[in-house]
Design a protein around this motif. Structure first.
Motif, PDB file in Angstrom:
ATOM      1  N   LYS A 183       0.852  -1.174   0.000  1.00  0.00           N
ATOM      2  CA  LYS A 183       0.000   0.000   0.000  1.00  0.00           C
ATOM      3  C   LYS A 183       0.892   1.229   0.000  1.00  0.00           C
ATOM      4  CE  LYS A 183      -3.953   2.170   0.867  1.00  0.00           C
ATOM      5  NZ  LYS A 183      -4.454   2.851  -0.277  1.00  0.00           N
ATOM      6  N   LEU A 184       0.660   2.111  -0.973  1.00  0.00           N
ATOM      7  CA  LEU A 184       1.432   3.346  -1.054  1.00  0.00           C
ATOM      8  C   LEU A 184       0.833   4.387  -0.124  1.00  0.00           C
ATOM      9  CD1 LEU A 184       1.838   3.577  -4.924  1.00  0.00           C
ATOM     10  CD2 LEU A 184       3.524   2.786  -3.281  1.00  0.00           C
ATOM     11  N   ASP A 185       1.698   5.252   0.378  1.00  0.00           N
ATOM     12  CA  ASP A 185       1.180   6.323   1.215  1.00  0.00           C
ATOM     13  C   ASP A 185       0.440   7.331   0.324  1.00  0.00           C
ATOM     14  OD1 ASP A 185       3.072   8.857   0.775  1.00  0.00           O
ATOM     15  OD2 ASP A 185       4.329   7.056   0.788  1.00  0.00           O
ATOM     16  N   PRO A 186      -0.480   8.086   0.898  1.00  0.00           N
ATOM     17  CA  PRO A 186      -1.296   9.018   0.104  1.00  0.00           C
ATOM     18  C   PRO A 186      -0.477  10.035  -0.690  1.00  0.00           C
ATOM     19  CG  PRO A 186      -2.225   8.770   2.300  1.00  0.00           C
ATOM     20  CD  PRO A 186      -0.908   8.050   2.294  1.00  0.00           C
ATOM     21  N   GLU A 187       0.636  10.482  -0.152  1.00  0.00           N
ATOM     22  CA  GLU A 187       1.475  11.457  -0.852  1.00  0.00           C
ATOM     23  C   GLU A 187       2.082  10.853  -2.123  1.00  0.00           C
ATOM     24  OE1 GLU A 187       5.168  14.439   0.162  1.00  0.00           O
ATOM     25  OE2 GLU A 187       4.034  13.558   1.792  1.00  0.00           O
ATOM     26  N   THR A 188       2.555   9.626  -2.021  1.00  0.00           N
ATOM     27  CA  THR A 188       3.121   8.941  -3.180  1.00  0.00           C
ATOM     28  C   THR A 188       2.039   8.674  -4.221  1.00  0.00           C
ATOM     29  OG1 THR A 188       4.837   7.926  -1.812  1.00  0.00           O
ATOM     30  CG2 THR A 188       4.403   6.903  -3.943  1.00  0.00           C
ATOM     31  N   GLU A 189       0.861   8.277  -3.774  1.00  0.00           N
ATOM     32  CA  GLU A 189      -0.249   8.054  -4.693  1.00  0.00           C
ATOM     33  C   GLU A 189      -0.600   9.346  -5.433  1.00  0.00           C
ATOM     34  OE1 GLU A 189      -3.519   6.337  -2.552  1.00  0.00           O
ATOM     35  OE2 GLU A 189      -2.593   4.358  -2.522  1.00  0.00           O
ATOM     36  N   ALA A 190      -0.591  10.468  -4.722  1.00  0.00           N
ATOM     37  CA  ALA A 190      -0.908  11.756  -5.343  1.00  0.00           C
ATOM     38  C   ALA A 190       0.149  12.134  -6.374  1.00  0.00           C
ATOM     39  CB  ALA A 190      -1.022  12.840  -4.268  1.00  0.00           C
ATOM     40  N   LEU A 191       1.415  11.884  -6.082  1.00  0.00           N
ATOM     41  CA  LEU A 191       2.493  12.182  -7.017  1.00  0.00           C
ATOM     42  C   LEU A 191       2.370  11.327  -8.271  1.00  0.00           C
ATOM     43  CD1 LEU A 191       5.144  13.532  -7.866  1.00  0.00           C
ATOM     44  CD2 LEU A 191       6.350  11.830  -6.471  1.00  0.00           C
ATOM     45  N   ILE A 192       2.062  10.056  -8.113  1.00  0.00           N
ATOM     46  CA  ILE A 192       1.890   9.164  -9.263  1.00  0.00           C
ATOM     47  C   ILE A 192       0.716   9.632 -10.113  1.00  0.00           C
ATOM     48  CG2 ILE A 192       1.245   6.806  -9.957  1.00  0.00           C
ATOM     49  CD1 ILE A 192       2.922   5.860  -7.491  1.00  0.00           C
ATOM     50  N   GLN A 193      -0.372  10.005  -9.488  1.00  0.00           N
ATOM     51  CA  GLN A 193      -1.535  10.499 -10.229  1.00  0.00           C
ATOM     52  C   GLN A 193      -1.173  11.769 -10.992  1.00  0.00           C
ATOM     53  OE1 GLN A 193      -4.535   9.240 -10.934  1.00  0.00           O
ATOM     54  NE2 GLN A 193      -4.904  11.055 -12.163  1.00  0.00           N
ATOM     55  N   TRP A 194      -0.430  12.663 -10.356  1.00  0.00           N
ATOM     56  CA  TRP A 194       0.008  13.915 -10.980  1.00  0.00           C
ATOM     57  C   TRP A 194       0.868  13.604 -12.206  1.00  0.00           C
ATOM     58  CZ3 TRP A 194       4.760  16.305 -11.725  1.00  0.00           C
ATOM     59  CH2 TRP A 194       4.743  17.679 -11.978  1.00  0.00           C
ATOM     60  N   CYS A 195       1.798  12.670 -12.076  1.00  0.00           N
ATOM     61  CA  CYS A 195       2.660  12.295 -13.208  1.00  0.00           C
ATOM     62  C   CYS A 195       1.845  11.690 -14.343  1.00  0.00           C
ATOM     63  CB  CYS A 195       3.741  11.310 -12.756  1.00  0.00           C
ATOM     64  SG  CYS A 195       5.066  12.068 -11.793  1.00  0.00           S
ATOM     65  N   THR A 196       0.820  10.939 -14.009  1.00  0.00           N
ATOM     66  CA  THR A 196      -0.056  10.367 -15.027  1.00  0.00           C
ATOM     67  C   THR A 196      -0.758  11.478 -15.803  1.00  0.00           C
ATOM     68  OG1 THR A 196      -0.378   8.382 -13.696  1.00  0.00           O
ATOM     69  CG2 THR A 196      -2.006   8.797 -15.411  1.00  0.00           C
ATOM     70  N   GLU A 197      -1.157  12.524 -15.099  1.00  0.00           N
ATOM     71  CA  GLU A 197      -1.784  13.662 -15.762  1.00  0.00           C
ATOM     72  C   GLU A 197      -0.770  14.418 -16.627  1.00  0.00           C
ATOM     73  OE1 GLU A 197      -4.156  16.066 -13.067  1.00  0.00           O
ATOM     74  OE2 GLU A 197      -4.681  14.258 -11.941  1.00  0.00           O
ATOM     75  N   VAL A 198       0.447  14.586 -16.134  1.00  0.00           N
ATOM     76  CA  VAL A 198       1.507  15.225 -16.929  1.00  0.00           C
ATOM     77  C   VAL A 198       1.722  14.430 -18.213  1.00  0.00           C
ATOM     78  CG1 VAL A 198       3.975  15.780 -17.038  1.00  0.00           C
ATOM     79  CG2 VAL A 198       2.696  16.244 -14.941  1.00  0.00           C
ATOM     80  N   GLU A 199       1.759  13.130 -18.081  1.00  0.00           N
ATOM     81  CA  GLU A 199       1.955  12.234 -19.227  1.00  0.00           C
ATOM     82  C   GLU A 199       0.932  12.534 -20.330  1.00  0.00           C
ATOM     83  OE1 GLU A 199       0.663   7.829 -19.070  1.00  0.00           O
ATOM     84  OE2 GLU A 199       2.726   7.914 -18.316  1.00  0.00           O
ATOM     85  N   GLN A 200      -0.319  12.716 -19.945  1.00  0.00           N
ATOM     86  CA  GLN A 200      -1.371  12.985 -20.930  1.00  0.00           C
ATOM     87  C   GLN A 200      -1.158  14.324 -21.634  1.00  0.00           C
ATOM     88  OE1 GLN A 200      -3.470  10.570 -21.892  1.00  0.00           O
ATOM     89  NE2 GLN A 200      -2.227   9.404 -20.439  1.00  0.00           N
ATOM     90  N   PHE A 201      -0.676  15.321 -20.897  1.00  0.00           N
ATOM     91  CA  PHE A 201      -0.381  16.617 -21.519  1.00  0.00           C
ATOM     92  C   PHE A 201       0.817  16.514 -22.463  1.00  0.00           C
ATOM     93  CE2 PHE A 201      -2.894  18.312 -17.926  1.00  0.00           C
ATOM     94  CZ  PHE A 201      -3.782  19.099 -18.653  1.00  0.00           C
ATOM     95  N   LEU A 202       1.793  15.679 -22.121  1.00  0.00           N
ATOM     96  CA  LEU A 202       2.925  15.472 -23.018  1.00  0.00           C
ATOM     97  C   LEU A 202       2.460  14.813 -24.314  1.00  0.00           C
ATOM     98  CD1 LEU A 202       5.667  14.261 -20.501  1.00  0.00           C
ATOM     99  CD2 LEU A 202       5.508  16.491 -21.613  1.00  0.00           C
ATOM    100  N   VAL A 203       1.534  13.875 -24.200  1.00  0.00           N
ATOM    101  CA  VAL A 203       0.989  13.213 -25.387  1.00  0.00           C
ATOM    102  C   VAL A 203       0.220  14.227 -26.234  1.00  0.00           C
ATOM    103  CG1 VAL A 203      -0.670  11.469 -26.185  1.00  0.00           C
ATOM    104  CG2 VAL A 203       0.966  10.905 -24.373  1.00  0.00           C
ATOM    105  N   LYS A 204      -0.570  15.077 -25.581  1.00  0.00           N
ATOM    106  CA  LYS A 204      -1.295  16.119 -26.325  1.00  0.00           C
ATOM    107  C   LYS A 204      -0.325  17.073 -27.016  1.00  0.00           C
ATOM    108  CE  LYS A 204      -5.484  16.231 -23.549  1.00  0.00           C
ATOM    109  NZ  LYS A 204      -6.294  17.011 -22.603  1.00  0.00           N
ATOM    110  N   GLY A 205       0.867  17.220 -26.443  1.00  0.00           N
ATOM    111  CA  GLY A 205       1.882  18.098 -27.006  1.00  0.00           C
ATOM    112  C   GLY A 205       2.696  17.469 -28.126  1.00  0.00           C
ATOM    113  N   GLY A 206       2.413  16.197 -28.445  1.00  0.00           N
ATOM    114  CA  GLY A 206       3.078  15.575 -29.580  1.00  0.00           C
ATOM    115  C   GLY A 206       3.911  14.347 -29.276  1.00  0.00           C
TER     116      GLY A 206
END
Length: 65
Positions: free
Chosen positions: A6-29
């Motif tokens: 089980k990941l701590d909530p802070e680590t889970e939030a960071l992973i979720q944030w990176c997943t969102e960044v990933e989608q913006f990078l894909v939108k950027g090409g």
């Protein structure tokens, strides 16, 4: 089969944030594979951006600049 850790909530939030960044990078090409690889290679930098309070979109813009 080993129990999933089980990941701590802070680590889970960071992973979720990176997943969102990933989608913006894909939108950027980037391809999904390129975005994932780049985040993995630059994980410390992205972690700093997260703790500096950047939104996923702002972090992606920094990465694409």
């Amino acid at each position: 089969m080993p129990k999933k850790e089980k990941l701590d909530p802070e680590t889970e939030a960071l992973i979720q944030w990176c997943t969102e960044v990933e989608q913006f990078l894909v939108k950027g090409g980037a391809t999904l594979d390129q975005a994932q690889e780049y985040i993995e290679e630059q994980v410390e930098w992205f972690t700093d951006l997260y703790y500096d309070g950047l939104t996923p979109e702002e972090a992606a813009k920094e990465a694409l600049a």
